[in-house]
Motif scaffolding. Structure first.
Motif, PDB file in Angstrom:
ATOM      1  N   TYR A 149       5.385   7.144  -5.123  1.00 20.35           N
ATOM      2  CA  TYR A 149       4.239   6.363  -4.646  1.00 20.35           C
ATOM      3  C   TYR A 149       4.522   4.918  -4.823  1.00 20.35           C
ATOM      4  O   TYR A 149       3.747   4.246  -3.818  1.00 20.35           O
ATOM      5  CB  TYR A 149       3.011   6.671  -5.917  1.00 20.35           C
ATOM      6  N   HIS A 150       5.391   4.509  -5.463  1.00 26.06           N
ATOM      7  CA  HIS A 150       5.579   3.142  -5.586  1.00 26.06           C
ATOM      8  C   HIS A 150       6.853   2.873  -4.358  1.00 26.06           C
ATOM      9  O   HIS A 150       7.895   3.072  -4.671  1.00 26.06           O
ATOM     10  CB  HIS A 150       6.145   2.631  -6.780  1.00 26.06           C
ATOM     11  N   VAL A 151       6.401   2.714  -3.291  1.00 28.34           N
ATOM     12  CA  VAL A 151       7.210   2.784  -2.028  1.00 28.34           C
ATOM     13  C   VAL A 151       6.653   1.510  -1.104  1.00 28.34           C
ATOM     14  O   VAL A 151       5.593   1.306  -1.018  1.00 28.34           O
ATOM     15  CB  VAL A 151       7.161   4.080  -1.298  1.00 28.34           C
ATOM     16  N   HIS A 152       7.704   0.631  -0.837  1.00 31.24           N
ATOM     17  CA  HIS A 152       7.397  -0.474   0.375  1.00 31.24           C
ATOM     18  C   HIS A 152       8.161  -0.039   1.724  1.00 31.24           C
ATOM     19  O   HIS A 152       9.104   0.360   1.833  1.00 31.24           O
ATOM     20  CB  HIS A 152       8.165  -1.532  -0.162  1.00 31.24           C
ATOM     21  N   LEU A 153       7.211  -0.275   2.745  1.00 27.42           N
ATOM     22  CA  LEU A 153       7.713  -0.065   3.942  1.00 27.42           C
ATOM     23  C   LEU A 153       8.682  -1.076   4.783  1.00 27.42           C
ATOM     24  O   LEU A 153       9.202  -1.149   5.687  1.00 27.42           O
ATOM     25  CB  LEU A 153       6.483   0.198   5.015  1.00 27.42           C
TER      26      LEU A 153
ATOM     27  N   SER B 148      10.256   5.580  -6.922  1.00 28.32           N
ATOM     28  CA  SER B 148      11.575   4.694  -6.659  1.00 28.32           C
ATOM     29  C   SER B 148      11.634   3.543  -6.656  1.00 28.32           C
ATOM     30  O   SER B 148      12.586   2.720  -6.485  1.00 28.32           O
ATOM     31  CB  SER B 148      12.349   5.587  -5.892  1.00 28.32           C
ATOM     32  N   ASP B 149      10.297   3.057  -6.209  1.00 28.00           N
ATOM     33  CA  ASP B 149      10.172   1.734  -5.677  1.00 28.00           C
ATOM     34  C   ASP B 149      11.190   1.181  -4.460  1.00 28.00           C
ATOM     35  O   ASP B 149      11.637   0.073  -4.534  1.00 28.00           O
ATOM     36  CB  ASP B 149      10.578   0.718  -6.951  1.00 28.00           C
ATOM     37  N   ALA B 150      11.238   2.297  -3.730  1.00 25.61           N
ATOM     38  CA  ALA B 150      12.131   2.160  -2.460  1.00 25.61           C
ATOM     39  C   ALA B 150      11.437   1.066  -1.507  1.00 25.61           C
ATOM     40  O   ALA B 150      10.362   1.095  -1.523  1.00 25.61           O
ATOM     41  CB  ALA B 150      12.268   3.393  -1.684  1.00 25.61           C
ATOM     42  N   HIS B 151      12.581   0.400  -1.065  1.00 24.86           N
ATOM     43  CA  HIS B 151      12.051  -0.735   0.098  1.00 24.86           C
ATOM     44  C   HIS B 151      12.762  -0.323   1.400  1.00 24.86           C
ATOM     45  O   HIS B 151      12.475  -1.177   2.212  1.00 24.86           O
ATOM     46  CB  HIS B 151      12.586  -2.274  -0.486  1.00 24.86           C
ATOM     47  N   LEU B 152      13.396   0.775   1.078  1.00 24.77           N
ATOM     48  CA  LEU B 152      14.232   1.365   2.485  1.00 24.77           C
ATOM     49  C   LEU B 152      14.013   2.668   2.315  1.00 24.77           C
ATOM     50  O   LEU B 152      14.085   3.317   1.310  1.00 24.77           O
ATOM     51  CB  LEU B 152      15.710   0.951   2.531  1.00 24.77           C
TER      52      LEU B 152
ATOM     53  N   GLU C  29       2.509  -1.616  -0.694  1.00 27.47           N
ATOM     54  CA  GLU C  29       2.876  -2.956  -0.438  1.00 27.47           C
ATOM     55  C   GLU C  29       2.582  -3.906  -1.411  1.00 27.47           C
ATOM     56  O   GLU C  29       1.498  -3.689  -2.187  1.00 27.47           O
ATOM     57  CB  GLU C  29       2.314  -3.295   0.907  1.00 27.47           C
ATOM     58  N   HIS C  30       3.288  -4.793  -1.571  1.00 27.68           N
ATOM     59  CA  HIS C  30       3.004  -5.969  -2.371  1.00 27.68           C
ATOM     60  C   HIS C  30       1.433  -6.618  -1.848  1.00 27.68           C
ATOM     61  O   HIS C  30       1.543  -7.212  -0.819  1.00 27.68           O
ATOM     62  CB  HIS C  30       4.043  -7.047  -2.577  1.00 27.68           C
ATOM     63  N   LEU C  31       0.681  -6.657  -2.901  1.00 29.30           N
ATOM     64  CA  LEU C  31      -0.777  -7.354  -2.515  1.00 29.30           C
ATOM     65  C   LEU C  31      -0.341  -8.919  -1.996  1.00 29.30           C
ATOM     66  O   LEU C  31      -1.063  -9.354  -1.153  1.00 29.30           O
ATOM     67  CB  LEU C  31      -1.546  -7.493  -3.614  1.00 29.30           C
TER      68      LEU C  31
ATOM     69  N   ILE D  30      -1.462   0.226  -3.371  1.00 29.40           N
ATOM     70  CA  ILE D  30      -1.198  -1.335  -3.195  1.00 29.40           C
ATOM     71  C   ILE D  30      -0.459  -1.622  -4.580  1.00 29.40           C
ATOM     72  O   ILE D  30      -0.704  -0.804  -5.508  1.00 29.40           O
ATOM     73  CB  ILE D  30      -2.430  -2.078  -2.961  1.00 29.40           C
ATOM     74  N   GLU D  31       0.576  -2.327  -4.527  1.00 28.34           N
ATOM     75  CA  GLU D  31       1.106  -2.949  -5.956  1.00 28.34           C
ATOM     76  C   GLU D  31       0.343  -4.330  -6.194  1.00 28.34           C
ATOM     77  O   GLU D  31       0.789  -5.263  -5.334  1.00 28.34           O
ATOM     78  CB  GLU D  31       2.594  -3.115  -5.562  1.00 28.34           C
ATOM     79  N   ALA D  32      -0.397  -4.251  -7.201  1.00 25.92           N
ATOM     80  CA  ALA D  32      -1.255  -5.753  -7.280  1.00 25.92           C
ATOM     81  C   ALA D  32      -0.645  -6.356  -8.697  1.00 25.92           C
ATOM     82  O   ALA D  32      -0.459  -5.438  -9.730  1.00 25.92           O
ATOM     83  CB  ALA D  32      -2.595  -5.457  -7.334  1.00 25.92           C
TER      84      ALA D  32
END
Ligand SMILES: [Zn+2]
Ligand SMILES: [Zn+2]
Length: 276
Positions: free
Chosen positions: A5-9, A235-239, A46-48, A88-90
């Protein structure tokens, strides 16, 4: 069930515009990488602070640099053009709880992930940068303030999940270590966490960082479990290639601690599903 769930595009660096990363093709790359790793519950957060509306909450110079995209375009993209959960990651910004609540309540998230990256104007995870807290302050004071703030974040009720709960350890030996036993600092957060309804993120991102450990430390997670808090795995993936990073290790570690269920979110309702 496995979740991420903690994933960045997109990576955090500048030069990663929404137009290039918030696309159905990019979302599909994430979906395919997750499927290969057996992850069916996949969401983005995504980072707020990369959205202009974040400045309604806080106007830290770093946020002013970063806040360029439109938050509602992001929400519409995820809902209408992907099959991903919308998160969202706030940051928790003390004193700005009402503003944050207004911003969050105006949108229909599946979940809101709360983070403590900043203590006042300085960041715990920006080593060597302009806002590096480690240059000046005493490490014991930083750890104390970090866990007090984490407790306040839990107590605020703003968040469904507490992200990377002991992020303060991110640098390992690359930042001054506290002299006191970390457990003394965990205790500062745990009453507020016990009084809250927040899920605790177990994040394999720490394994990719200088500290080389899962967030949070086992002793901290054990306190949270004793307090009855559920676990959210990410995983806090950014890729795409970072999705589900070292999940086998995390799943084994959770099983050792007797964790048999994971938190799953939909429209900010939480349920528990069997882990694995
Ligand atoms: Zn974070
Ligand atoms: Zn993140």
């Amino acid at each position: 069930m496995l979740t991420d769930y903690h994933v960045h595009l997109r990576p955090d660096e500048q030069g990663t515009p929404a137009a290039e990363h918030f696309t159905p093709a990019n979302a599909q790359r994430y979906r395919e990488a997750a499927s290969e790793r057996g992850i069916h519950e996949l969401g983005v957060s995504e980072h707020l602070h990369r959205f202009a509306q974040a400045l309604e909450v806080w106007t830290h110079p770093f946020w002013r640099q970063q806040a360029t995209d439109d938050l509602d375009d992001y929400c519409a993209f995820v809902r209408e053009q992907t099959d991903l959960r919308l998160g969202i990651e706030a940051d928790f910004v003390p004193g700005r709880e009402d503003r944050m609540q207004n911003l969050l309540e105006a949108r229909e998230w599946d979940y809101v992930i709360g983070s403590v990256h900043f203590l006042r104007d300085e960041a715990v995870d920006m080593r060597g940068g302009q806002w590096d807290i480690w240059r000046s302050a005493d490490p014991d004071a930083i750890w104390r303030r970090y866990f007090e703030t984490l407790g306040e974040a839990a107590r605020s009720g703003l968040f469904d999940v507490l992200a990377h709960p002991d992020l303060v350890k991110v640098w390992g030996d690359g930042a001054p270590r506290p002299r006191a036993d970390p457990r003394r600092y965990y205790e500062l957060a745990i009453d507020a966490i016990a009084d809250s309804d927040v899920a605790i993120e177990v994040s394999t991102a720490g394994l990719r960082k200088p500290v080389g450990e899962i967030y949070p430390a086992r002793a901290f997670l054990e306190l949270c479990l004793e307090a009855g808090r559920p676990v959210a795995l990410s995983s806090d993936a950014h890729l795409p290639g970072e999705l589900g990073h070292e999940y086998e290790r995390a799943v084994e570690w959770l099983a050792e601690m007797g964790v048999g269920e994971l938190a799953v979110f939909e429209r900010r309702e939480r349920r528990l599903e069997p882990l694995g």
